[in-house]
Write an enzyme that holds these catalytic residues in place. Structure first.
Site, mmCIF file in Angstrom:
data_model
loop_
_atom_site.group_PDB
_atom_site.id
_atom_site.type_symbol
_atom_site.label_atom_id
_atom_site.label_comp_id
_atom_site.label_asym_id
_atom_site.label_seq_id
_atom_site.Cartn_x
_atom_site.Cartn_y
_atom_site.Cartn_z
ATOM 1 C CE LYS A 30 -3.669 -7.470 11.498
ATOM 2 N NZ LYS A 30 -2.311 -7.136 11.198
ATOM 3 C CB THR A 31 -3.540 -14.663 8.298
ATOM 4 O OG1 THR A 31 -4.005 -12.370 8.312
ATOM 5 C CG2 THR A 31 -4.005 -15.082 7.141
ATOM 6 N NE ARG B 238 -2.293 -1.492 3.866
ATOM 7 C CZ ARG B 238 -2.209 -0.622 4.636
ATOM 8 N NH1 ARG B 238 -2.283 0.170 4.253
ATOM 9 N NH2 ARG B 238 -1.269 -1.631 5.161
ATOM 10 C CG HIS C 287 -6.074 -4.200 11.319
ATOM 11 N ND1 HIS C 287 -4.463 -3.394 11.375
ATOM 12 C CD2 HIS C 287 -6.186 -4.834 10.315
ATOM 13 C CE1 HIS C 287 -3.408 -4.287 10.259
ATOM 14 N NE2 HIS C 287 -4.768 -4.955 9.621
ATOM 15 N NE ARG D 72 0.254 -9.093 2.359
ATOM 16 C CZ ARG D 72 -0.491 -9.086 3.607
ATOM 17 N NH1 ARG D 72 -1.685 -9.283 4.270
ATOM 18 N NH2 ARG D 72 -0.067 -7.951 4.477
ATOM 19 C CE LYS E 24 -5.908 -3.338 6.121
ATOM 20 N NZ LYS E 24 -6.173 -4.884 6.209
ATOM 21 C CB SER F 127 1.288 -5.378 8.238
ATOM 22 O OG SER F 127 1.469 -5.833 7.014
ATOM 23 C CG ASP G 165 -6.191 -7.322 7.880
ATOM 24 O OD1 ASP G 165 -6.024 -7.847 8.521
ATOM 25 O OD2 ASP G 165 -7.034 -6.443 7.231
#
Ligand code: ATP
Ligand code: OAA
Ligand code: CA
Ligand code: MN
Length: 663
Positions: free
Chosen positions: A367-368, A181, A345, A447, A326, A363, A382
């Protein structure tokens, strides 16, 4: 074998007769004589030519709703009328704001022979060639509307360089020059309303732009999209909470973008699509086309522009698909708090007994990885909402980091990388198409985007009761934060507002020092209001529902980056298991220096000596020095929040200020 008197009969039974050049003639029609007695099982040929044969291969998608049973606006509408309405709605989306003629849209792939071109103009304008008609108003733009993954694969492979099918069936793509991003290019329209509502100024992610400049960029994007032979349109939903569902439309130029959003947003059923109507929010993704540096506010060739009043977003100059995901998350961070719903988030999963855990973190903190847990139901990886009813996932898919991915450590993510999954910027073997997940040649930020149901224990619909545990993840490359600490409410708020992680710039030559990142609410790039607004909501909800806060370091142990090593994923999983099971809640605790964190003395399956980081450092002075250094970084980061009140409760604010490092 039968003979027909004037020729031979092939073993297959085709009738053969001698032609003029002496070769036997083959006819595909059976002769009457030999129809009687042989073992020919080939079915009769039904077509006269190759086009007819091809037309047999494809059948129309079944009418999605039994029309007699339907309620609502579309109940008595023919398929043709429905298509016309959809095109009219898309035409309104794509209409220029400065020219009198709308775009001329046709449904379907330009490479296919058109059925009957169904032309549609922006409703308020009727196409009538005049002296002012431009070339753009004379051409057609084909609309590829909510294509299926299979159709999008074909589009990508045929028209987008860098698209390949990997050995597991995923679609490998390249996102172009940008592989992450661009937060510095994210702009938000500042108008009379947003002026008061949003967080502006130092520390805010909202870089301002004016309405006029937004319209200039919007027109640039719309003109670009209309100049193409075809555009992709996705109509989908955000938020699994049916009362707070948002309808989004994404107009894009690449099959990659369309498939990415197909996977990441909630996919409407055929019936929901028929009744979709006008979207609540529209993205114009013209990422292949740059913004114009002569345009006011533009500082690079990339601009991601959000206009909350118009409910639109324009993307110029970046094809990284995460901007759409996002960008919409930012919109939810504005819309949901207005309804007293907290946007987060975070990842989220639920145990067999209905115990819900949230996983916050910046990031790359896990989390994932950690919400995808074979023993628990995945609610989402997410982006979530926490309302009075409980939690709901905003999205319909997951977006996993896949650098160094291994089948053994992350089997569910590994298995989700199959047909339908978008694999961004990975490197694969030219011949076998096996992906090398260790290869960072294109980027470290490789990703995989897949629909959430590709995870076998996904909870559909993706909603759950109020959370029992709130786990804050930090990847501490300094190696001084404990693997796990239990937090009181004030500490939870302190660490939530701080939003700490420290990663190592893996791609830059020679960078050995960890870099601390503080990102308020673990997502400063996405929040629209002041961080204390979200923090106050979180505090109220955690208190009301009795949730426990935890700080988990998924980063370094045994020293900082360079001398120590990353926490074993297997240990982190054991720690998380002990949180879920309730075992850790009742463990024995001791308090650490500087950060004042409560750390357990034992966790099942984890060597006890690693639970206090000081034990894992051979150089105790270096440990103390590093600990104080990190403490100092926390303190100076928190300075900007010192004169902010959190919620209506002055006492909590004081407690939060006291909950940071003390030395
Ligand atoms: N102890 C650990 N705990 C968690 N993750 C670990 C650990 N050790 C290594 N990892 C790796 O760290 C990465 C965590 O990335 P993950 O995709 O979960 O990030 P994320 O928090 O979801 O970020 P984003 O918001 O960017 O999607 C994975 O590649 C995982 O394999
Ligand atoms: O948005 C992205 O590109 C990936 C992501 O989840 C994040 O950075 O939090
Ligand atoms: Ca993730
Ligand atoms: Mn994220």
């Amino acid at each position: 074998m039968a003979s027909n008197g004037n020729g031979n009969v092939t073993p297959k039974g085709n009738a053969v007769s001698a032609g003029r050049n002496g070769l036997p003639k083959i006819t595909t029609q059976k002769s009457r004589q030999n129809a009687v007695c042989h073992d020919d099982i080939s079915a009769p040929v039904k077509v006269q030519n190759i086009d007819e044969l091809h037309s047999l291969q494809r059948k129309k998608s079944a009418p999605t709703t039994p029309l007699d049973g339907v309620q609502g606006a579309f109940a008595n509408m023919s398929e043709e009328d429905r298509h016309r309405q959809q095109l009219q709605s898309i035409s309104a989306s794509l209409a220029s704001l400065t020219r009198e003629t709308g775009p001329k849209l046709v449904r379907g792939d330009p490479a296919r022979r058109p059925e009957t071109p169904r032309v549609s103009h922006a409703p308020e304008h009727h196409f009538a060639p005049t002296f002012t008609a431009s070339d753009s108003s004379l051409k057609f733009t084909h609309v590829l509307y909510n294509l299926s993954p299979a159709e999008l694969y074909e589009q990508a492979i045929q028209y987008e360089k860098g698209s390949f099918i990997t050995s597991s069936g995923a679609l490998a793509t390249l996102s172009g020059a940008k592989t992450g991003r661009s937060p510095k290019d994210k702009r938000v329209v500042r108008d009379d309303v947003t002026e008061d509502e949003l967080w502006w100024g130092k520390g805010s992610p909202n870089i301002e732009m004016d309405e006029q400049t937004f319209l200039v960029n919007r027109e640039r994007a719309v003109d670009y999209l209309n100049s193409l032979e075809k555009v992709f349109v996705n109509d989908q939903f955000l938020n699994w909470d049916p009362e707070n569902r948002i309808k989004v439309r994404i107009v894009s130029a690449r099959a990659y973008h369309s498939l990415f959003m197909h996977n990441m947003c909630i996919r409407p059923t055929a019936e929901e699509l028929e009744n979709f109507g006008t979207p609540d929010f529209t993205i114009y993704n013209a990422g292949q086309f740059p913004c114009n540096r002569y345009t006011h506010y533009m500082t690079s060739s990339t601009s991601i522009d959000l206009n909350l009043g118009r409910r639109e977003m324009v993307i110029l100059g970046t094809q990284y698909a995460g901007e759409m995901k996002k960008g919409l998350f930012g919109v939810m961070h504005y819309l949901m708090p207005k309804r007293q719903i907290l946007s987060l988030h975070s990842g989220c999963n639920m145990g067999k007994d209905g115990d819900v855990a949230l996983f916050f973190g910046l990031s790359g903190t896990g989390k994932t990885t950690l919400s995808t847990d074979h023993n628990r139901y995945l609610i989402g990886d997410d982006e979530h909402c926490w309302s009075d009813k409980g939690v709901s996932n905003i999205e319909g898919g997951c977006y996993a980091k896949c650098i160094d991915l291994s089948r053994e450590k992350e089997p569910d993510i590994w298995n989700a990388i199959k047909f339908g999954t978008v694999l961004e910027n990975v490197v694969f073997d030219e011949h076998t198409r096996e992906v090398d997940y260790l290869d960072k040649s294109v980027t470290e930020n490789t990703r995989a985007a897949y629909p959430i149901e590709y995870i076998p224990n996904a909870k559909i619909p993706c909603v759950g009761p109020h959370p029992k545990n709130v786990i804050l993840l930090a990847c501490d490359a300094f190696g001084v934060l404990p693997p796990v600490s239990k937090l009181n409410l004030a500490q939870t708020m302190y660490h939530f507002i701080s939003g700490y992680t420290a990663l190592v710039a893996g791609t830059e030559e020679g960078v050995k020092e960890p870099r601390a990142t503080f990102s308020a609410c673990f997502g400063a790039a996405f929040i629209m209001l002041h961080p204390t607004k979200y923090a106050a909501m979180l505090a109220t909800k955690m208190e009301k529902h009795g949730a426990t806060g935890w700080l988990v370091n998924t980063g370094w142990s045994g020293g900082s980056y360079g001398s120590g090593s990353r926490m074993k994923l297997a240990y982190t999983r054991k720690i998380i298991d002990a949180i879920h099971s309730g075992q850790l809640l009742n463990a024995n605790y001791k308090k650490t220096e500087v950060f004042g964190l409560e750390i357990p003395t034992e966790v099942e399956g984890v060597p006890s000596e690693i639970l206090d980081p000081v034990n894992t450092w051979s150089d105790k002075n270096a440990y103390k020095e590093t600990l104080l250094k990190l403490g100092g970084l926390f303190k100076s980061n928190f300075e900007v929040f010192l004169d902010h009140k959190i919620g209506k409760d002055g006492k909590l604010t004081e407690e939060i200020l006291a909950a940071g490092p003390n030395f």
